[in-house]
Design an enzyme around this catalytic site. Structure first.
Site, PDB file in Angstrom:
ATOM      1  CG  HIS A 387      44.980  38.511  44.440  1.00 11.94           C
ATOM      2  ND1 HIS A 387      44.650  38.795  45.750  1.00 11.94           N
ATOM      3  CD2 HIS A 387      45.120  39.722  43.831  1.00 11.94           C
ATOM      4  CE1 HIS A 387      44.593  40.103  45.913  1.00 11.94           C
ATOM      5  NE2 HIS A 387      44.876  40.696  44.762  1.00 11.94           N
ATOM      6  CD  GLU A 388      46.653  40.311  40.235  1.00 10.96           C
ATOM      7  OE1 GLU A 388      45.787  41.049  39.752  1.00 10.96           O
ATOM      8  OE2 GLU A 388      47.375  40.666  41.199  1.00 10.96           O
ATOM      9  CG  HIS A 391      41.812  42.079  41.020  1.00  8.70           C
ATOM     10  ND1 HIS A 391      41.109  42.871  41.900  1.00  8.70           N
ATOM     11  CD2 HIS A 391      43.033  41.885  41.583  1.00  8.70           C
ATOM     12  CE1 HIS A 391      41.874  43.135  42.955  1.00  8.70           C
ATOM     13  NE2 HIS A 391      43.046  42.549  42.790  1.00  8.70           N
ATOM     14  CG  HIS A 394      34.745  42.640  40.782  1.00  6.95           C
ATOM     15  ND1 HIS A 394      35.179  43.246  41.940  1.00  6.95           N
ATOM     16  CD2 HIS A 394      33.474  43.087  40.602  1.00  6.95           C
ATOM     17  CE1 HIS A 394      34.211  44.015  42.432  1.00  6.95           C
ATOM     18  NE2 HIS A 394      33.161  43.941  41.637  1.00  6.95           N
TER      19      HIS A 394
END
Length: 596
Positions: A387-388, A391, A394
């Site tokens: 998940h991290e 980020h 991105h």
């Protein structure tokens, strides 16, 4: 890693390399002094922001100051998060906070001064060749102009700012400080005090009596405060209606969506499409009832485990490999950058004494992003890593492709990349796992993400829409109205396989997000967009990957809905939500198959 170690004892390869941001304190101090010097330069532009050449120079200075300040702020806070008890970095992060307040004050004249120009004058600036790069900034200012009031009216609104937060503050005090919950009996028959933090743990208990006791005690406590909580929520809605009218928005909903330039259809389409898919949630409720082997499924059974306690040990090294493997569909370039992140110490991995809890991805433009974890060797931590790093990727690709001014992606898009990584990891694990128990554990984990993120948050969003519309139509809502509306929505969403306990009608009273109005829908749209992207990538391969990487590189260079549309996800249509629902259907089918 059983006992918590001191920061100085953590192996270097498991710490983030903040020297990539500032080699030492001296470099930080030097940049701080530079910002202090540049702030003084800003004043020279006051009264000149009608001249294209002056505007250009002013915007360039604004970007320079903002970037330096961001770097100082991010570094000092990340150092502080390594060990929150260290006074050196407590002081440094406070110094950076004060600087950013100073910067905001020094630059606060820019927007009002340009907005004071007439519409014709701003349009002339938008067309001016010298300001080509700033066209989007100026267009955005012009879009806001209709909702900016006169100088004296804006000053008046600024003065009532603290009063306008009263309902939220009162709710926070009542909810977090004054409300006391009773004790209930835990699995061992001991008396344990119910708290906000323990509530979900109790609802996840295998012991049904514990779940029911926690549920009953929670809502009995809120019911005792129903009049105050009803008045608080009602006054918050009243405040929203006041601001929307004063700023000349057609409705509170449109006022809330205006910042990200989200069409109202995106919001209504989400609710309508989720309504069409409610039979799927009802089917999951039926399956949940069968798997729990209960005569009646109650609201307090929604978090009950469907699989016997399942322990899955995954070391950090294994987690990294599995995440890399699962993200292979995104192509070599993506994987190479991800590998670089793992090898070049972008990540602060393990817990240590005084370290900030939780996990996040952060950074400053011009340097790679950073990730803070508190890694445990389990499945949840592996999903957190995926998940991290979503980020982080991105941010990395946005920064690489966009100039500073347009690199930062808006909140509306913030959870897409992180959730997509989780979806690809889940798909990979389900295909790879042969143990039926492990498979059921994964499927339950995933199905509950759909239930809590896509369905539940949409139900919250619908509740907000109804209560604001009724108020705008002149109705005065009391706690009875809120409870009736909320209860009816729960009946509609959960269906006939579920006993919708009367007590759930008080749940509206404990949701803090209702004081940050029309925010929760972003969880549902982000989850739908990510699930839709994942499905397209797995079904279509390269063309879908290219579109998705284009999305990651777009940053904040356009409005969020346009960025998603270009990448093949149009949130104003039912399609992305329908694609997400087809994934949910597949999960339920696999669970039904395994439970035979």
């Amino acid at each position: 890693m059983n006992q918590v170690v001191k920061r100085s004892e953590v192996a270097q390869e498991h710490t983030w390399k903040l020297e990539d941001l500032f080699p030492d304190q001296k470099a930080w101090d030097k940049e701080y002094d530079e910002v202090k010097r540049l702030i003084k330069e800003a004043a020279q532009f006051q009264g000149k922001l009608h001249d294209p050449a002056e505007i250009k120079r002013c915007f360039e200075l604004e970007d320079q100051i903002s970037l330096h300040t961001e770097r100082l702020y991010v570094y000092s806070n990340m150092k502080h998060h390594e060990d929150m008890a260290d006074p050196t970095y407590q002081a440094l992060s406070e110094k950076a906070r004060k600087l950013s307040v100073e910067v905001n004050e020094a630059l606060s004249f820019i927007t009002p001064e340009i907005l004071a120009l007439s519409e014709e004058e701003i349009n002339a600036l938008i067309r001016h060749p010298e300001l080509g790069f700033y066209k989007r900034t100026l267009e955005e200012m012009l879009r806001q102009k209709a909702h900016i009031l006169s100088k004296s009216e804006e000053a008046l609104l600024a003065q009532v700012g603290s009063i306008s937060r009263a309902s939220e503050t009162i709710f926070g005090m009542l909810n977090n400080a004054d409300m006391k919950f009773p004790t209930i009996k835990n699995e061992e028959g001991q008396d344990v005090e119910l708290t906000h933090g323990r509530y979900i743990q109790f609802l996840e208990s295998k012991d049904r009596n514990v779940r029911k006791s926690a549920f009953d005690a929670m809502y009995a406590t809120y019911r005792k405060n129903k009049n105050t909580l009803g008045a608080t929520l009602s006054s918050n809605i009243g405040k929203n209606v006041f601001y929307a009218k004063v700023r000349k928005y057609p409705s509170v909903l449109e006022a809330a969506l205006f910042g990200d330039n989200i069409p109202k259809e995106v919001y209504t389409n989400l609710i309508d499409t989720v309504h069409d898919s409610l039979p799927l949630l009802h089917r999951y409720m039926k399956l949940r009832k069968e798997l729990l082997q209960v005569d009646e499924l109650h609201m307090y059974d929604l978090f009950a485990p469907l699989v016997e306690e399942f322990k899955w040990d995954i070391s950090y090294e294994e987690a990294k490999e599995m995440v890399l493997d699962s993200l292979k569909p995104l192509g070599d370039n993506y994987l190479n950058i991800l590998r670089q992140g793992f090898e070049d110490r972008w990540i602060d991995v393990y817990e240590n004494e005084g370290k900030r809890n939780g996990a996040y991805s952060w950074g400053a433009y011009g340097t790679h992003p950073y990730v803070l974890l508190n890694h445990k060797d389990n499945l949840n931590s592996m999903f957190t890593l995926a998940h991290e790093m979503g980020h982080a990727m991105h941010s990395y690709l946005s920064d690489e492709s966009q100039e500073y001014r347009y690199a930062q992606y808006p909140i509306f898009l913030a959870e897409v990349a992180s959730t997509l990584n989780e979806a690809l990891l889940m798909d990979y694990l389900l295909k790879k796992t042969t143990d039926p128990k492990a498979k059921m554990y994964l499927l339950t984990y995933y199905a509950d993400q759909f239930r809590t993120t896509l369905f539940r948050q949409t139900m919250f969003a619908e509740f907000e829409k109804i209560i604001h519309e009724k108020t705008e139509q002149g109705e005065s809502l009391t706690h009875q109205d809120f409870s009736q509306i909320y209860y009816d929505l729960n009946k509609k969403y959960h269906g006939d396989h579920m006993v919708v306990d009367q007590d759930i009608e008080m749940e509206w009273a404990r949701i803090p997000h209702f004081y940050n109005s029309f925010y929760v829908y972003k969880y549902s749209t982000g989850f739908s967009a990510a699930t839709s992207f994942a499905k397209q990538i797995l079904d279509q391969g390269q063309p879908a990957v290219e579109r998705y990487l284009g999305f990651l590189r777009s940053g904040g260079s356009d409005y969020p809905i346009s960025i998603l549309q270009r990448a093949g996800v149009d949130m104003s249509t039912p399609e992305p939500i329908e694609q997400a629902m087809s994934v949910f259907r597949n999960i339920i089918e696999q669970m039904e198959e395994l439970s035979k």
